[in-house]
Scaffold this active site. Structure first.
Site, PDB file in Angstrom:
ATOM      1  N   ASP A 104       0.824  -1.209   0.000  1.00  0.00           N
ATOM      2  CA  ASP A 104       0.000   0.000   0.000  1.00  0.00           C
ATOM      3  C   ASP A 104       0.854   1.252   0.000  1.00  0.00           C
ATOM      4  OD1 ASP A 104      -1.966  -1.891   0.290  1.00  0.00           O
ATOM      5  OD2 ASP A 104      -2.665  -1.181   2.247  1.00  0.00           O
ATOM      6  N   ASP A 182      -2.265   5.670  -2.993  1.00  0.00           N
ATOM      7  CA  ASP A 182      -1.731   4.436  -2.426  1.00  0.00           C
ATOM      8  C   ASP A 182      -0.988   3.710  -3.538  1.00  0.00           C
ATOM      9  OD1 ASP A 182      -2.993   5.064  -0.059  1.00  0.00           O
ATOM     10  OD2 ASP A 182      -4.043   3.140   0.133  1.00  0.00           O
ATOM     11  N   HIS A 231      -7.434   0.372  -4.339  1.00  0.00           N
ATOM     12  CA  HIS A 231      -6.404  -0.580  -4.748  1.00  0.00           C
ATOM     13  C   HIS A 231      -6.876  -1.391  -5.957  1.00  0.00           C
ATOM     14  CE1 HIS A 231      -4.900  -0.359  -0.315  1.00  0.00           C
ATOM     15  NE2 HIS A 231      -4.789   0.793  -0.966  1.00  0.00           N
ATOM     16  N   ASP A 233      -5.318  -4.168  -7.281  1.00  0.00           N
ATOM     17  CA  ASP A 233      -4.809  -5.539  -7.413  1.00  0.00           C
ATOM     18  C   ASP A 233      -5.839  -6.625  -7.111  1.00  0.00           C
ATOM     19  OD1 ASP A 233      -4.662  -4.768  -4.754  1.00  0.00           O
ATOM     20  OD2 ASP A 233      -2.514  -5.119  -4.553  1.00  0.00           O
ATOM     21  N   CYS A 338      -0.587  -7.565  -1.512  1.00  0.00           N
ATOM     22  CA  CYS A 338      -0.566  -6.458  -0.551  1.00  0.00           C
ATOM     23  C   CYS A 338       0.568  -6.600   0.465  1.00  0.00           C
ATOM     24  CB  CYS A 338      -1.879  -6.404   0.221  1.00  0.00           C
ATOM     25  SG  CYS A 338      -3.357  -6.283  -0.766  1.00  0.00           S
TER      26      CYS A 338
END
Length: 348
Positions: A104, A182, A231, A233, A338
């Site tokens: 992150d 992030d 995020h 991913d 992560c």
């Protein structure tokens, strides 16, 4: 010190052979604090009440999460990957969140590590407190560059004016008053970084990142359909050069094809819905976290031990899934991607 054949930092993709990572710790993690409109924009509704000041995750859950991280570290080391671990921090005493999710906050681009400009005030000290010793060690090598995030005088300014729109259009949980992003909102595809605007990443954050990466790299924004975006991913998963799995609830093939880097790629919508799970709770994520895997190379991928259907799916593309229990790490906000910052990927 490294030499030209053994760099300490060098990564341009998400799938080339992995040689070195930073891997997080779960101990002493607390539920992150943020304004209520941010929690509502990004977190599962059934867990809203957990996000209060200095509220620790259950002790047994954190113990199990660290056991899972230790097993993951062993798998990485067995595959020849060097593993760096952060300092232990009591996040309840700092008003912070965790050292379990370094992706992150840190993004490797070529020989450069860029620190995120966190939108969440509770994460402002995260890299300094837990990871600075690792960054300092790496930066002793003259080939490595670390771009530190600027200190923020008024973090709350990011929220001013939110909710004042009258046109009914979607509004992210932050404004564009200063750079915020992030690192987990971006993925590497050679010299092209694909990212997204989200509830924690704004236009100024994207501009900051573009100026921070080495010359020759470009940052492009993917048009996502997820109003709860935070995020990227669990939205797109590049498994190897030319092959990508995407979450059809968050992005379309047409949006992906707009990017030159994907025009000749095989793009596959994941065809199954994630299975529900009650224990341990997914306090901060959805079932789509099953896409948050870590590639060891273009054939081996670390997958959560319970995600058997997903493992079978990627087998159909010729991959070898390496099953590792990670559900308790999932509970505190992320999965294998992560929990790691890949520092060296061979051949990038």
């Amino acid at each position: 010190m490294s030499n030209s054949s053994t760099p300490l930092v060098s990564a341009d993709t998400e799938w080339s052979p992995l040689r070195s990572v930073i891997l997080g710790h779960a101990a002493n993690s607390c539920f992150p604090q943020a304004p209520s409109h941010m929690i509502k924009a990004t977190m599962p509704e059934e867990h809203f009440e957990e996000f209060r000041p200095n509220h620790r995750f259950p002790a047994e859950l954190l113990q199990r999460a660290d056991e899972e991280l230790a097993q993951f570290a062993s798998i990485l080391q067995e595959h020849g990957v060097r593993v760096y671990r952060p300092k232990s921090v009591d996040w309840s005493k700092t008003g912070g969140y965790t050292a379990a999710m370094p992706r992150d906050g840190l993004l490797t681009v070529g020989n450069t590590i860029v620190e995120a400009c966190f939108a969440w005030e509770c994460r402002q000290q995260e890299i300094d407190l837990a990871f600075a010793n690792i960054l300092d060690e790496l930066e002793k090598d003259s080939s490595v560059k670390v771009v530190r995030a600027p200190k923020v005088a008024r973090p709350e300014a990011l929220y001013e004016g939110i909710g004042s729109r009258q046109d009914g259009a979607h509004e992210w949980a932050i404004n564009n008053s200063r750079p915020a992003f992030d690192a987990a909102d971006f993925l590497r595809f050679g010299k092209t970084l694909i990212g997204q605007l989200s509830n924690v990443t704004n236009e100024k954050g994207v501009e900051y990142l573009q100026n921070a990466v080495p010359e020759g790299y470009t940052v492009e924004l993917l048009d996502v359909t997820d109003e709860h975006a935070m995020h990227i991913d669990a939205t797109i998963l590049p498994l190897r050069q030319g092959l990508l799995i995407y979450n059809p609830e968050r992005v379309t093939e047409a949006a992906l094809r707009k990017h030159k880097v994907f025009q000749k790629w095989d793009l596959h919508a994941y065809p199954h819905l994630p299975s529900p799970r009650e224990s341990p709770p997914r306090y901060m994520t959805s079932g789509w976290l099953l896409m948050n895997v870590l590639s060891l190379d273009e054939k081996k991928v670390v997958v959560e031990a319970g995600d058997v259907e997903f493992a079978e799916y990627i087998k159909s593309f010729g991959f070898e899934p390496i099953m590792c229990p990670f559900q308790h790490v999932n509970s505190i906000g992320g999965s294998f991607h992560c929990a790691t910052v890949d520092l060296v990927r061979q051949g990038d």
